[in-house]
Design a protein around this motif. Structure first.
Motif, PDB file in Angstrom:
ATOM      1  N   SER A 129     -10.199  -8.738  -0.107  1.00 21.95           N
ATOM      2  CA  SER A 129     -10.684  -7.537   0.170  1.00 21.95           C
ATOM      3  C   SER A 129     -11.527  -6.950  -0.802  1.00 21.95           C
ATOM      4  O   SER A 129     -11.154  -6.775  -2.058  1.00 21.95           O
ATOM      5  N   LYS A 189      -3.395  -6.016   7.086  1.00 21.16           N
ATOM      6  CA  LYS A 189      -3.786  -5.597   5.805  1.00 21.16           C
ATOM      7  C   LYS A 189      -3.664  -6.490   4.717  1.00 21.16           C
ATOM      8  O   LYS A 189      -4.483  -6.608   3.734  1.00 21.16           O
ATOM      9  N   TYR A 190      -2.332  -6.941   4.504  1.00 16.45           N
ATOM     10  CA  TYR A 190      -1.798  -7.768   3.672  1.00 16.45           C
ATOM     11  C   TYR A 190      -1.788  -9.050   3.866  1.00 16.45           C
ATOM     12  O   TYR A 190      -1.114  -9.465   4.772  1.00 16.45           O
ATOM     13  N   TRP A 205      -9.308   2.320   5.502  1.00 18.70           N
ATOM     14  CA  TRP A 205      -7.832   1.961   5.375  1.00 18.70           C
ATOM     15  C   TRP A 205      -6.858   3.668   5.281  1.00 18.70           C
ATOM     16  O   TRP A 205      -7.383   4.118   4.536  1.00 18.70           O
ATOM     17  N   TYR A 212       1.142  -5.204  -2.297  1.00 22.58           N
ATOM     18  CA  TYR A 212       1.190  -6.628  -2.651  1.00 22.58           C
ATOM     19  C   TYR A 212       2.507  -6.782  -3.612  1.00 22.58           C
ATOM     20  O   TYR A 212       3.274  -7.811  -3.332  1.00 22.58           O
ATOM     21  N   TYR A 243      -3.268  -1.123  -2.199  1.00 25.87           N
ATOM     22  CA  TYR A 243      -3.212  -2.426  -2.164  1.00 25.87           C
ATOM     23  C   TYR A 243      -2.427  -2.959  -3.142  1.00 25.87           C
ATOM     24  O   TYR A 243      -1.595  -3.975  -2.923  1.00 25.87           O
ATOM     25  N   TYR A 297      -3.562 -11.287  -2.569  1.00 25.34           N
ATOM     26  CA  TYR A 297      -2.312 -11.078  -2.473  1.00 25.34           C
ATOM     27  C   TYR A 297      -1.770 -11.589  -3.950  1.00 25.34           C
ATOM     28  O   TYR A 297      -0.613 -11.089  -4.089  1.00 25.34           O
ATOM     29  N   THR A 316       3.320   2.810  -3.847  1.00 25.52           N
ATOM     30  CA  THR A 316       2.281   2.913  -3.545  1.00 25.52           C
ATOM     31  C   THR A 316       1.645   4.299  -3.223  1.00 25.52           C
ATOM     32  O   THR A 316       0.446   4.774  -3.347  1.00 25.52           O
ATOM     33  N   ASN A 328     -13.283  -2.544   4.214  1.00 22.30           N
ATOM     34  CA  ASN A 328     -12.128  -2.227   3.993  1.00 22.30           C
ATOM     35  C   ASN A 328     -12.102  -0.822   3.278  1.00 22.30           C
ATOM     36  O   ASN A 328     -11.024  -0.405   2.940  1.00 22.30           O
TER      37      ASN A 328
END
Length: 679
Positions: free
Chosen positions: A570, A273-274, A250, A652, A648, A589, A675, A247
Motif C-alpha cells: 500500500s 485492508k491487510y 481508510w 500487521y 497499518y 504485511y 493501532t 489508500n
C-alpha cells in the motif's frame, strides 16, 4: 457576587434536538437542568417531555461541537463539560449505510455509528458471513479517485435501485447478536467446497426469508463480468502517486463513523485492508474467498498492481475457467455430494490454502538435524554492464540465509568470490516461461541503498528450488523451515499454469466459445491485441486450468495474485527526515519499503521482524521507527494522515499474533493498544 455553591445549585437551560422520523415530533426541546444531572437522567427527562411511546434504547446524545457521543450514561453533565451553549442531538446510534463490496455490489444495511469502526466492521462481516473481519476495513473514496468518474458520469444514469442488496432486516443489522454457530470451526460445512454455494443449514442461520439463499449466492458467487466501457469509467492509477490516492481514505479504526464525518446513507467501500489472509477454508469462507478473488480481479483489471503480459493471460484464463465452470454448474442439476467427494476436493485444495506468514503449521515437522543446502551452477548477471561478458556462470552454494558463489565447483572449499546475506532483501521473479527465461532479481540492503544481483536458472525445477530458498531467506528463514517444500510446490504450480502449448483445436475456432476477452484483461492489453488474437491467447493459456473447479479457480487466482512482486504493498507519499524530496513508502504485511517516486525502484527495505519500536509525534505528525543495529527512520506523510500508516504497522503486528490453536475471539484491546495512538 454569587458563590460557587449557589451557582452549582441553580438550573440552567439546555437546548436539545431530537432526530426523529415522525413528522409531528417536536424537534427542538429546551430542558431545565443542573450540572450534576447524569446523562441517563437527561434522556429520561427528554423522553418524558416528548411523550412518544416507542423503544428509545438505541438513542444516545451526540455533541455536535465536540464531535463525540455521550455514551457513559452515569457521567454527569459537569463531568462531560456540557454547558448551556452545547448543541446536543438525541439520535439513533444505528443508521443506514451503503457499502460497496469488492465485487462491486452495493449492500444497504444498518450499522452502529457510535461504535469504533473496528467493532462496526466486525458486525458488518457477521451480517455478510465473512470470517476474519480484522482483515477488512472501511474506505472513503478520495476526491482524486472520483474526478474521472464524475466527468464520465455527467451523461450517464445512476445505477438502478434493484442493484442494491438490502440487508436492513438482518438480525445483526437490527442490533441483535449474531449466531455464534456461523464462526464455529467444528460445525458441519456451511458451503459446498466445489461450487461455493451455501449449504441448506446455512440458510436457516442467515435469516428466515425466502430471498436469503439468493442473497448468499450474490455474495459468494461472481455473477457478471465487466465491460471495457465500465473499466473506462473507473479510476485507473498510472503512477505511484496515483496509487497512493487509493489508500488515503481508510477510516480510523479507533473512532466511530459519526466522529469521522460519515452521514446516514453515505456510500463507503468495504475492502480487505491487510494482506494477511489467515485460514482460508472453502467450507466456511465462500463469501470471503469470493470477495477476496473479486478484489484481486479488479486490482489486476484496473492495473492497481503491475503484472507481465504472460501473467495477465494466466489471470484471464482463470477468470474464463471460473466463468465456464459457473455456466456448467448452473446448467446441471446438482446431486448431493458424498463425503468421499468432499474429502477429495479438500485434498486438492489443501495446498492452495493461504495462511499468514509466521502462523503455526498444523503438519508435524520432521526431525531435522542439519540445515539443508543448495549447490548448483547458475548464471550471474551484473546490471549496468551491457556487454555480453556481464553474464557469467559460477558455482553457487545456498546455506542458511546466505548465498556464496565460487569460480567453479572445485574451488568451493576455499574463499568465495562474494557472499550475499539475503535476510531483509527483496526477491523479484523475472520469468518468461515461453522464452525459457527463469531469473531471480535480488535487491540486497546495503548502507547507501540496495545492491542489485540477478541470478539466471536453467529450468523450472532449479528455479523453483532457488526461488523458494531466496523467499524464505529474505524473511530470515532457512530451507529447514516446514514451509520450504510448500513454497517450491506453489512456484512450480504457478509456472505450470504459464507453460502452455499451442492447440490448433482450441485456438482455430475461438468464436465457438461464448467469451468476451475484453472482460478478462486490463485496457492496455485490449488496445494491444485484436479481439480474436486475445481470445486465442486466452484459450491457449486456458488449457492448463480447464479442469479446475469453481472454488479452485478462485483460489488459484488469489495464489497467482500473491505471487506478484508488488502484492500487498500500500503506497503513501512521504518526506523522510533530512531529505529534500518526496519519496513513496510501501507498507506491506512484513516490511516497509522506501521507493524512488520517479523511477519506482526500491531504495531501502525495513522488516517488521527487525523493528524495536515505533511512535508518532502527533504535534508535527511525524512517524519515528527504530530498528535493530541502531537504524532509525522518521517521516511525515503527505498523501494521507500519519495515523493511517501508524495503524497499518500496528495492525500487521496484531495480525501476526493470530494462531489456529486459539479460538477466534479477537483481542480487541490489544488491537487498539497497537493501532490507536495517543493524539
Amino acid at each position: 457576587m454569587v458563590s460557587s455553591n449557589e451557582y452549582g445549585s441553580h438550573t440552567w437551560e439546555l437546548s436539545l434536538t431530537v432526530d426523529h422520523e415522525l413528522e409531528d415530533a417536536q424537534k427542538k426541546q429546551v430542558l431545565q437542568v443542573t450540572g450534576d444531572l447524569h446523562v441517563g437522567g437527561l434522556m429520561l427527562k427528554l423522553v418524558e417531555k416528548i411523550k412518544i411511546v416507542q423503544d428509545w434504547s438505541d438513542y444516545a446524545f451526540w455533541w455536535e461541537q465536540k464531535k463525540c457521543w455521550l455514551l457513559k450514561t452515569h457521567w454527569t453533565l459537569d463531568k462531560y463539560g456540557v454547558q448551556a451553549d452545547a448543541k446536543l442531538i438525541f439520535t439513533a446510534q444505528h443508521k443506514m449505510l451503503r457499502l460497496r463490496l469488492p465485487n462491486m455490489k452495493t449492500v444497504r444495511l444498518k450499522v452502529s455509528f457510535s461504535s469504533m469502526v473496528f467493532r462496526a466492521v466486525t458486525d458488518i462481516c457477521k451480517m455478510l458471513n465473512i470470517r476474519r473481519s480484522e482483515e477488512l476495513s472501511l474506505l472513503k473514496q478520495s476526491e482524486g479517485t472520483l474526478k474521472k468518474k464524475k466527468k464520465k458520469d455527467k451523461n450517464s444514469k445512476e445505477p438502478a435501485t434493484e442493484d442494491i442488496l438490502n440487508l436492513s432486516n438482518s438480525p445483526v443489522s437490527s442490533g441483535l447478536p449474531a449466531n455464534a454457530g456461523l464462526y464455529s470451526k467444528t460445525m458441519t460445512p456451511v458451503y459446498d467446497p466445489v461450487s461455493g454455494s451455501p449449504a441448506s443449514s446455512t440458510i436457516t442461520w442467515f435469516s428466515d426469508g425466502s430471498s436469503t439463499e439468493h442473497n448468499c449466492n450474490i455474495l459468494a458467487l461472481s455473477h457478471s463480468t465487466c465491460s471495457p466501457e465500465m473499466l473506462a469509467e473507473m479510476y485507473q492509477p498510472r503512477t505511484l502517486a496515483d496509487k497512493a490516492k487509493l489508500n488515503a481514505g481508510w477510516l480510523d479504526s479507533s473512532r466511530s463513523l459519526m466522529e469521522q464525518g460519515v452521514v446516514e446513507e453515505e456510500l463507503l467501500l468495504l475492502r480487505f485492508k491487510y494482506y494477511s489472509f489467515f485460514d482460508l477454508n472453502p467450507k466456511y469462507d465462500a463469501v470471503r474467498i469470493n470477495q477476496l478473488y473479486e478484489q484481486a480481479r479488479w486490482a489486476i483489471l484496473l492495473e492497481e498492481i503491475d503484472c507481465t503480459e504472460e501473467e495477465m493471460l494466466i489471470f484471464a484464463a482463470l477468470q474464463a475457467q471460473y466463468h465456464v465452470s459457473k455456466l456448467s454448474l448452473s446448467s446441471e442439476t446438482q446431486d448431493s455430494t458424498c463425503e468421499s467427494e468432499v474429502d477429495e476436493v479438500e485434498a486438492a485444495l489443501s495446498n492452495l490454502e493461504v495462511t499468514l506468514e509466521g502462523g503455526n503449521k498444523s503438519n508435524i515437522l520432521e526431525d531435522i538435524t542439519d540445515i539443508p543446502k543448495l549447490a548448483d551452477n547458475l548464471k550471474l548477471v551484473r546490471p549496468k554492464k551491457l556487454a555480453l561478458k556481464a553474464i557469467k556462470t559460477y558455482w553457487f552454494v545456498f546455506r542458511d540465509t546466505s548465498i556464496s558463489y565460487f569460480k567453479n565447483k572445485e574451488s568451493a572449499q576455499g574463499e568465495p568470490v562474494e557472499k550475499l546475506n539475503l535476510k531483509g532483501c527483496e526477491v523479484v521473479p523475472d520469468v518468461n516461461v515461453a522464452a525459457k527465461k527463469f531469473g531471480i532479481k535480488l535487491l540486497i540492503p546495503v548502507a547507501d541503498g540496495m545492491n542489485e544481483v540477478y541470478l539466471r536458472c536453467d529450468n523450472e525445477d532449479q528455479y523453483a528450488r532457488w526461488m523458494a530458498a531466496c523467499v524464505l531467506a529474505s524473511k530470515g528463514k532457512t530451507m529447514a523451515d516446514s514451509s520450504y517444500q510448500l513454497e517450491v510446490q506453489k512456484i512450480l504450480s504457478f509456472l505450470q499454469m504459464k507453460n502452455w502449448t499451442m492447440s490448433s483445436q482450441a485456438t482455430s475456432e475461438p468464436e465457438n466459445v461464448d467469451m468476451k476477452p475484453e472482460c478478462f484483461v486490463s485496457p492496455r492489453y485490449t488496445k494491444k491485441f485484436k479481439s480474436k488474437q486475445l481470445t486465442a491467447r486466452i484459450l491457449e493459456a486456458h488449457q492448463n486450468v480447464s479442469q479446475m473447479s469453481l472454488v479452485e479457480a478462485k483460489l488459484r487466482f488469489i495464489q497467482a495474485w500473491q505471487s506478484l512482486p508488488e502484492f500487498g504493498l500500500s503506497y503513501y507519499i512521504v518526506r523522510f527526515k533530512g531529505s529534500k524530496k518526496d519519496d513513496v513508502l510501501g507498507v506491506s504485511y512484513n516490511r516497509l519499503m522506501r521507493i524512488d517516486m520517479a523511477t519506482g525502484d526500491p531504495i531501502t527495505t525495513w522488516r517488521y521482524s527487525n523493528m524495536k519500536q515505533w511512535n508518532v509525534n502527533w504535534e508535527i505528525r511525524q512517524v519515528a521507527i527504530e530498528f535493530d543495529q541502531n537504524v532509525s527512520i522518521a517521516f511525515t506523510c503527505l498523501s494521507a494522515d500519519c495515523k493511517i500508516i501508524h495503524e497499518y504497522i500496528g495492525g500487521y503486528i496484531f495480525l501476526s499474533t493470530r494462531s489456529k490453536d486459539h479460538n477466534e475471539t479477537l483481542d480487541e484491546e490489544l488491537f487498539h493498544k497497537l493501532t490507536g495512538g495517543q493524539e
